[in-house]
Design a protein around this motif. Structure first.
Motif, PDB file in Angstrom:
ATOM      1  N   PRO A  38       0.887  -1.120  -0.132  1.00  0.00           N
ATOM      2  CA  PRO A  38      -0.085   0.048   0.062  1.00  0.00           C
ATOM      3  C   PRO A  38       0.736   1.455   0.055  1.00  0.00           C
ATOM      4  O   PRO A  38       1.882   1.280   0.779  1.00  0.00           O
ATOM      5  CB  PRO A  38      -0.797   0.040   1.458  1.00  0.00           C
ATOM      6  N   GLY A  39       0.396   2.192  -0.953  1.00  0.00           N
ATOM      7  CA  GLY A  39       1.073   3.520  -0.998  1.00  0.00           C
ATOM      8  C   GLY A  39       2.312   3.354  -1.895  1.00  0.00           C
ATOM      9  O   GLY A  39       2.733   4.462  -2.207  1.00  0.00           O
ATOM     10  N   VAL A  45      -3.223   4.542  -4.086  1.00  0.00           N
ATOM     11  CA  VAL A  45      -4.769   4.423  -3.869  1.00  0.00           C
ATOM     12  C   VAL A  45      -5.157   5.426  -2.557  1.00  0.00           C
ATOM     13  O   VAL A  45      -6.365   6.079  -2.925  1.00  0.00           O
ATOM     14  CB  VAL A  45      -5.057   3.110  -3.508  1.00  0.00           C
ATOM     15  N   ARG A  46      -4.262   5.664  -1.703  1.00  0.00           N
ATOM     16  CA  ARG A  46      -4.411   6.328  -0.571  1.00  0.00           C
ATOM     17  C   ARG A  46      -3.433   7.339  -0.249  1.00  0.00           C
ATOM     18  O   ARG A  46      -2.287   7.168  -0.733  1.00  0.00           O
ATOM     19  CB  ARG A  46      -4.528   5.220   0.618  1.00  0.00           C
ATOM     20  N   GLU A  50      -1.179   8.525   5.217  1.00  0.00           N
ATOM     21  CA  GLU A  50      -2.313   7.494   5.882  1.00  0.00           C
ATOM     22  C   GLU A  50      -1.640   6.151   6.075  1.00  0.00           C
ATOM     23  O   GLU A  50      -2.125   5.331   6.712  1.00  0.00           O
ATOM     24  CB  GLU A  50      -3.529   7.394   5.239  1.00  0.00           C
ATOM     25  N   VAL A  51      -0.502   5.763   5.044  1.00  0.00           N
ATOM     26  CA  VAL A  51      -0.096   4.478   5.278  1.00  0.00           C
ATOM     27  C   VAL A  51       0.654   3.952   6.161  1.00  0.00           C
ATOM     28  O   VAL A  51       1.758   4.847   6.652  1.00  0.00           O
ATOM     29  CB  VAL A  51       0.440   4.080   3.794  1.00  0.00           C
ATOM     30  N   ASP A  55      -0.333  -1.578   7.837  1.00  0.00           N
ATOM     31  CA  ASP A  55      -0.919  -1.724   6.723  1.00  0.00           C
ATOM     32  C   ASP A  55      -0.215  -2.597   5.833  1.00  0.00           C
ATOM     33  O   ASP A  55      -0.469  -3.453   4.930  1.00  0.00           O
ATOM     34  CB  ASP A  55      -1.059  -0.385   5.832  1.00  0.00           C
TER      35      ASP A  55
END
Length: 238
Positions: A38-39, A45-46, A50-51, A55
């Motif tokens: 993620p990230g 995607v985010r 926030e990651v 995660d």
């Protein structure tokens, strides 16, 4: 018998980092998955801010195939932190770990707890990595692609502390692939208490393999790295 090999790249990289290794493993019959954490998508995607490290650990855990007979987790560089978390939380889901120029970490370890900002871009580390020899054996074309495709590392995954506590993780067999430094140097640094390597002393079923090159052997020596992963995957269960 089905064997899953899960490839997790280090900082700044997505699944594409394993493109030169994948065919060598798939031709040997393995079920191979390369992760983009993620990230680190080409188009995140985010928001990176926030990651978190959790995660990344949860992404690794979710990608482990519960239906496979055997699961081999391959962690490169900074992926060792979320990989250690995943191993601690689910040691029963990992049959072997291949640590690629990296190693497990101890409880409380953070890569850089003082990092400021929302991201850690490749450019902030480029000159240091280049001068330190990490990019040994990479072609100009590979270096150019690295810079072009690198995604800024979410800062939370660099600042985040690893919290572990299940001793079962320490008995999971592993192979430490020593590239930028030799296996002798790895053991010496661990004995000296170097934070990123000290946990090597805690694990009870580690083998060491020397693969002299730079920090990104998936590009500089992909076939040889695939051979090491294959050997780890083919080992009989402990």
């Amino acid at each position: 018998m089905t064997t899953q090999i899960l490839l997790v790249p280090g900082f700044w990289l997505g699944a594409w980092a394993w493109d030169d290794v994948l065919p060598h493993l798939r031709e040997r019959g393995y079920d191979v998955t390369a992760l983009t954490l993620p990230g680190l998508e080409a188009e995140p995607v985010r928001p990176p801010a926030e990651v978190t490290l959790d995660d990344h650990a949860e992404c690794i855990t979710a990608a482990l195939d519960r239906d496979a007979d055997r699961r081999v987790l391959v962690l490169h560089s900074g992926a060792a932190l979320p990989g250690t978390l995943a191993l601690d939380r689910h040691p029963d889901l990992v049959d072997h770990v291949v640590w690629v120029d990296t190693g497990p970490v101890r409880d409380g370890h953070a890569m850089n707890p003082d990092l400021e900002g929302d991201t850690f871009p490749l450019e902030a580390a480029w000159e240091e990595e280049l001068a330190g020899g990490s990019m040994r054996d990479l072609t100009p074309e590979q270096l150019e692609e690295f810079r072009r495709r690198a995604v800024p590392q979410p800062a939370g995954t660099v600042r985040g502390e690893v919290r572990v506590g299940d001793p079962a993780r320490l008995a999971v067999p592993g192979t430490v692939v020593c590239t930028a430094f030799s296996s002798e140097e790895y053991r010496s640094y661990a004995a000296q208490g170097v934070p990123f390597l000290a946990a090597l002393l805690d694990h009870t079923a580690l083998d060491y393999v020397d693969l002299p090159t730079g920090h990104w052997p998936m590009w500089s020596r992909p076939r040889e790295l695939a051979d090491v992963i294959d050997a780890a995957a083919a080992r009989p269960p402990a």
